[in-house]
Enzyme design. Structure first.
Site, PDB file in Angstrom:
ATOM      1  CG  ASP A 103      27.044 -46.558  15.307  1.00 51.51           C
ATOM      2  OD1 ASP A 103      27.718 -45.613  15.738  1.00 51.51           O
ATOM      3  OD2 ASP A 103      27.014 -47.664  15.858  1.00 51.51           O
ATOM      4  CG  PHE A 148      26.864 -53.332  19.784  1.00 51.10           C
ATOM      5  CD1 PHE A 148      27.489 -52.987  18.592  1.00 51.10           C
ATOM      6  CD2 PHE A 148      25.781 -54.190  19.741  1.00 51.10           C
ATOM      7  CE1 PHE A 148      27.044 -53.498  17.382  1.00 51.10           C
ATOM      8  CE2 PHE A 148      25.335 -54.709  18.534  1.00 51.10           C
ATOM      9  CZ  PHE A 148      25.965 -54.362  17.350  1.00 51.10           C
ATOM     10  NE  ARG A 161      17.856 -59.188  13.803  1.00 49.02           N
ATOM     11  CZ  ARG A 161      18.648 -58.281  13.225  1.00 49.02           C
ATOM     12  NH1 ARG A 161      18.424 -57.002  13.415  1.00 49.02           N
ATOM     13  NH2 ARG A 161      19.651 -58.657  12.471  1.00 49.02           N
TER      14      ARG A 161
HETATM   15  C1  PRP Z   1      22.899 -51.791  11.697  1.00 49.46           C
HETATM   16  C2  PRP Z   1      21.692 -50.931  12.037  1.00 49.46           C
HETATM   17  C3  PRP Z   1      21.699 -49.871  10.967  1.00 49.46           C
HETATM   18  C4  PRP Z   1      23.172 -49.699  10.678  1.00 49.46           C
HETATM   19  C5  PRP Z   1      23.673 -48.435  11.326  1.00 49.46           C
HETATM   20  O1  PRP Z   1      22.548 -52.696  10.703  1.00 49.46           O
HETATM   21  O2  PRP Z   1      20.508 -51.691  12.019  1.00 49.46           O
HETATM   22  O3  PRP Z   1      21.039 -50.300   9.804  1.00 49.46           O
HETATM   23  O4  PRP Z   1      23.849 -50.845  11.214  1.00 49.46           O
HETATM   24  O5  PRP Z   1      25.071 -48.279  11.219  1.00 49.46           O
HETATM   25  P1  PRP Z   1      25.784 -47.141  10.360  1.00 49.46           P
HETATM   26  O6  PRP Z   1      25.046 -45.841  10.595  1.00 49.46           O
HETATM   27  O7  PRP Z   1      27.162 -47.114  10.947  1.00 49.46           O
HETATM   28  O8  PRP Z   1      25.793 -47.546   8.928  1.00 49.46           O
HETATM   29  P2  PRP Z   1      23.344 -54.076  10.435  1.00 49.46           P
HETATM   30  O9  PRP Z   1      24.345 -53.869   9.352  1.00 49.46           O
HETATM   31  O10 PRP Z   1      23.859 -54.609  11.738  1.00 49.46           O
HETATM   32  O11 PRP Z   1      22.203 -55.014   9.854  1.00 49.46           O
HETATM   33  P3  PRP Z   1      20.813 -55.450  10.570  1.00 49.46           P
HETATM   34  O12 PRP Z   1      19.933 -54.218  10.624  1.00 49.46           O
HETATM   35  O13 PRP Z   1      20.272 -56.491   9.671  1.00 49.46           O
HETATM   36  O14 PRP Z   1      21.137 -55.975  11.941  1.00 49.46           O
END
Ligand code: PRP
Length: 172
Positions: A103, A148, A161
């Site tokens: 993201d 989202f 998930r």
């Molecule tokens: C989410 C997703 C990526 C990250 C991407 O993880 O799974 O790892 O955010 O976002 P970014 O490019 O803006 O950093 P999250 O922190 O929600 O943890 P999770 O994977 O355990 O759900």
């Protein structure tokens, strides 16, 4: 009581499988004679990584790092926390970091920096989904527009998930 959320389909099973196949072919082509170490960023990458290793035609090793930044909301907190570190010796290894969605790219950046400190031979970035307008990683499956997304390992406050397809939460 959990609030009801409406989900809009984004990517179906066949589209996802085709994207995984393309990514696997590209990784295999770049690593013909090495046994790359695929590092999954938990938790979101666990479904993608499981499909990816089975779509690959080369031997690999797998490790995981746990990085999280979003908590229970839909926007990044801006601080990436590593709560589980790698267990592999990275010296001289060819590493591919595997994300479900890139993201802002902040999570990937933090993990790549962590890996580079271990003196690998190379580090490549791989994400199934990349947000439109972002810098694409070395390997990626599909661009995703605003909203989202959940499913195929990706959560909203730990929900969704388990869904085999990818959806966007309506109104986000
Ligand atoms: C989410 C997703 C990526 C990250 C991407 O993880 O799974 O790892 O955010 O976002 P970014 O490019 O803006 O950093 P999250 O922190 O929600 O943890 P999770 O994977 O355990 O759900």
């Amino acid at each position: 009581m959990e609030q009801p959320l409406e989900l809009e389909p984004r990517f179906g099973r066949e589209e996802i499988a085709a994207a995984v196949g393309r990514v696997a072919a590209a990784i295999a082509a770049d690593h013909p004679d090495t046994r790359p170490l695929l590092v999954g960023i938990l938790k979101g990458s666990f479904v993608f990584l499981a499909d990816l290793v089975r779509a690959l035609t080369i031997p690999v090793e797998v490790d995981f790092v746990r990085a999280r930044s979003y908590g229970k909301g839909t926007t990044s907190s801006g601080a990436v926390e590593i709560t589980k570190d790698l267990e592999s010796d990275l010296t001289g290894r060819h590493v591919v970091v595997v994300e479900d969605i890139e993201d802002t790219g902040l999570t990937m950046d933090v993990v790549v920096r962590r890996i580079e400190a271990g003196h690998p031979a190379s580090v490549k970035r791989c994400a199934l989904l990349v947000r439109e307008g972002s810098e694409p990683p070395d390997y990626y499956g599909m661009w995703v527009g605003p909203g989202f997304v959940v499913g195929y390992g990706i959560d909203y406050a730990e929900r969704f998930r388990e869904l085999p397809e990818i959806y966007a939460i309506k109104g986000t």
